[in-house]
Design an enzyme around this catalytic site. Structure first.
Site, PDB file in Angstrom:
ATOM      1  N   PRO A 164      28.533 -14.938  33.182  1.00  0.00           N
ATOM      2  CA  PRO A 164      27.385 -14.021  33.121  1.00  0.00           C
ATOM      3  C   PRO A 164      27.831 -12.669  32.550  1.00  0.00           C
ATOM      4  O   PRO A 164      28.438 -11.860  33.242  1.00  0.00           O
ATOM      5  CB  PRO A 164      26.934 -13.900  34.581  1.00  0.00           C
ATOM      6  CG  PRO A 164      28.104 -14.312  35.394  1.00  0.00           C
ATOM      7  CD  PRO A 164      28.985 -15.178  34.560  1.00  0.00           C
TER       8      PRO A 164
ATOM      9  N   ASP B 251      32.433  -9.655  33.208  1.00  0.00           N
ATOM     10  CA  ASP B 251      31.971 -10.821  33.958  1.00  0.00           C
ATOM     11  C   ASP B 251      31.323 -10.284  35.240  1.00  0.00           C
ATOM     12  O   ASP B 251      32.015  -9.756  36.125  1.00  0.00           O
ATOM     13  CB  ASP B 251      33.190 -11.703  34.267  1.00  0.00           C
ATOM     14  CG  ASP B 251      32.811 -12.984  34.997  1.00  0.00           C
ATOM     15  OD1 ASP B 251      31.736 -13.022  35.622  1.00  0.00           O
ATOM     16  OD2 ASP B 251      33.614 -13.945  34.939  1.00  0.00           O
ATOM     17  N   HIS B 252      30.013 -10.450  35.333  1.00  0.00           N
ATOM     18  CA  HIS B 252      29.290  -9.826  36.446  1.00  0.00           C
ATOM     19  C   HIS B 252      29.586 -10.482  37.792  1.00  0.00           C
ATOM     20  O   HIS B 252      29.248  -9.962  38.849  1.00  0.00           O
ATOM     21  CB  HIS B 252      27.775  -9.865  36.159  1.00  0.00           C
ATOM     22  CG  HIS B 252      27.031  -8.680  36.722  1.00  0.00           C
ATOM     23  ND1 HIS B 252      27.526  -7.893  37.724  1.00  0.00           N
ATOM     24  CD2 HIS B 252      25.820  -8.158  36.420  1.00  0.00           C
ATOM     25  CE1 HIS B 252      26.662  -6.948  38.035  1.00  0.00           C
ATOM     26  NE2 HIS B 252      25.618  -7.074  37.245  1.00  0.00           N
ATOM     27  N   ARG B 253      30.254 -11.639  37.751  1.00  0.00           N
ATOM     28  CA  ARG B 253      30.648 -12.247  39.029  1.00  0.00           C
ATOM     29  C   ARG B 253      31.788 -11.449  39.659  1.00  0.00           C
ATOM     30  O   ARG B 253      32.004 -11.504  40.868  1.00  0.00           O
ATOM     31  CB  ARG B 253      31.139 -13.691  38.803  1.00  0.00           C
ATOM     32  CG  ARG B 253      30.060 -14.640  38.324  1.00  0.00           C
ATOM     33  CD  ARG B 253      30.660 -15.961  37.907  1.00  0.00           C
ATOM     34  NE  ARG B 253      31.624 -15.815  36.828  1.00  0.00           N
ATOM     35  CZ  ARG B 253      32.329 -16.814  36.301  1.00  0.00           C
ATOM     36  NH1 ARG B 253      32.180 -18.047  36.784  1.00  0.00           N
ATOM     37  NH2 ARG B 253      33.170 -16.603  35.322  1.00  0.00           N
TER      38      ARG B 253
END
Ligand code: COA
Length: 450
Positions: A248, A422-424
């Protein structure tokens, strides 16, 4: 028993056609009408079957060879009571490249008969010498592909796909002219099986429940010039696709004031005329990035299941544009190197990249990447994260903009930054802070030594 030659029969106007599949090998027992090779011309492909049963003693052709009528395909030792293929002209059937037919493996397609000239109708056994048997003269199976909006695959591949229940419209062809090969079908099946176990890992649109990729006969609309993708493009494309689908991404855009830094860079280059070291913005960016990574270690990490692996080394990859496609050489231990070493090493790595001489180790171990399009152009862009890294810094071309200093407008050399993360792993606030650190370092490079 003496062996005889299996030759390419009369295949009409087709001369010097390329062999795109070899379907048998020495030692194989073949039956009458079993396909031996698939050949392909500009307009059609066809399988050439055996006209007699027996054991292949020796193959006389290999993949990629060009053959014409009379070329020897193989030597065969005829079976004791071998039957020959019916040479009746009326049985020379065209084969559709369309959907599977429930009946024959070689469904009729009237249009293709005109496409491929029929055999002469000669009886190959009667007319040839005893040791020279044209194969399958009456059973050449052409595929009409002049109107291809259908999958592009040979009859053998179609039959294989039917046996496995594979819908060829969902399979991406990697052969010449996007032809679907046996390996593509196998790969598709493996992909479907893997996606059942781990749906998110599937790289195929069909496995993601998407509609099939559009297949268009571009030649219908004008002249075209298809060329195979380079090996690097295929490899990097597969990686970029996976990373884009699975990570993401969010991109935080910012700008740094590099007016002073650019003046410093220019003066350094003047001083280094004797040493030959050329300082470009890339070296300063690497230094600034390392300092920012030390402040924000989660950007120098990788996800491993439920764990975030923080790296204590600073190996910085940088995207290099080469004639064959994108590669990412890695500058190892950037934190331990001075600006001149970084400038020299990155320029050596970039040269190796352009000359296609990077070794695998030159491209391994990266912990963060930079993609600098500054020497080329653009304002901002969205770089794709180089997994298993969790962020990448995109840099565009610097430009002057007027900035109000409280009294007047002054020209400010401005460097556009695009940080994809990476939004995680990384929150938007952390990304904005990371860019703040970069801006502050690039705005006053003395801070890099702090
Ligand atoms: N703004 C303005 N000018 C810039 C700049 C920037 N941000 N970055 C570099 N330049 C200038 C350089 O100063 C140099 O100018 P000069 O010849 O007048 O001194 C010129 O652009 C060429 O620099 P370059 O050869 O690109 O050196 P570099 O060290 O900045 O970059 C590479 C090296 C390998 C990164 C670069 O050559 C490259 O391949 N970039 C493309 C990366 C890419 O394709 N990314 C996309 C991935 S999706």
């Amino acid at each position: 028993m003496a062996s005889v030659e299996l030759k390419v029969p009369d295949i009409g106007d087709f001369k010097e056609v390329e062999i795109i599949e070899v379907l048998v090998k020495a030692g194989d027992s073949v039956s009458v009408e079993q396909s031996l090779i698939t050949v392909e011309s500009d307009k059609a492909s066809m399988e050439i079957p055996a006209s007699i049963a027996g054991t292949i003693v020796e193959m006389k052709v290999t993949l990629g060879d060009k053959v014409s009528e009379g070329s020897v395909i193989a030597m065969i030792e005829a079976a004791a009571r071998s039957t020959t293929a019916e040479p009746a002209r009326s049985e020379s059937k065209a084969v559709s490249s369309g959907a599977p037919s429930s009946g024959s493996a070689t469904p009729q397609h009237p249009a293709a008969t005109a496409e491929l000239k029929e055999g002469s109708g000669r009886d190959p056994i009667a007319q040839g010498s005893p040791a020279s048997v044209p194969v399958g003269a009456a059973h050449v199976s052409p595929i009409d592909e002049t109107n291809v909006v259908k999958p592009h695959a040979s009859p053998a591949v179609r039959m294989f796909a039917r046996e496995l229940g594979v819908d060829l419209t969902k399979v991406r062809g990697t052969g010449p002219k996007q032809r679907i090969t046996m390996d593509d079908v196998r790969g598709y099946v493996k992909g479907v099986i893997a996606s059942t176990a781990a749906p998110a890992a599937a790289g195929d649109g069909a496995a993601l429940g998407l509609i099939p990729w559009p297949k268009v006969d571009f030649a219908k609309f004008g002249p075209i010039d298809p060329k195979p993708l380079s090996r690097i493009k295929k490899l990097s494309g597969a990686n970029l696709h996976r990373n884009w689908v699975m990570i993401p991404h969010v991109t935080n855009n910012d700008e740094a004031d590099i007016t002073d830094l650019e003046a410093f860079r220019v003066s350094l280059n003047k001083e280094s005329d004797q040493t030959g070291v050329k300082y470009t913005m890339l070296g300063f960016l690497i230094k600034a990035v390392v300092a920012a990574l030390k402040k924000h270690p989660e950007f120098n990490a990788s996800l491993d299941g439920d764990q975030l692996v923080y790296k204590q080394y600073y190996h910085i990859g940088f995207a290099a544009d080469t004639p064959n496609g994108l590669v990412v050489p890695v500058l190892k231990d950037a934190d331990k190197k001075g600006l001149s070493d970084i400038a020299r090493e990155t320029s050596e790595l970039a040269k190796k990249a352009r000359d296609g001489k990077l070794s695998p180790s030159d491209m391994q171990g990266g912990s963060f990447s930079i993609s600098s399009l500054g020497g080329i152009g653009g304002t901002h862009f969205t770089p794709i994260i180089n997994a298993p890294e969790v962020a990448i810094l995109g840099v565009s071309k610097s430009y002057y903009k007027p900035v109000w200093n409280g009294k007047e407008f002054v020209p400010q050399l401005t460097l556009p930054l695009s940080l994809s993360y990476d939004h995680r792993v990384i929150d938007g606030a952390a990304a904005a802070r990371f860019n703040n650190v970069l801006r502050s370092l690039l705005g006053d490079f003395r801070r890099a030594v702090l």
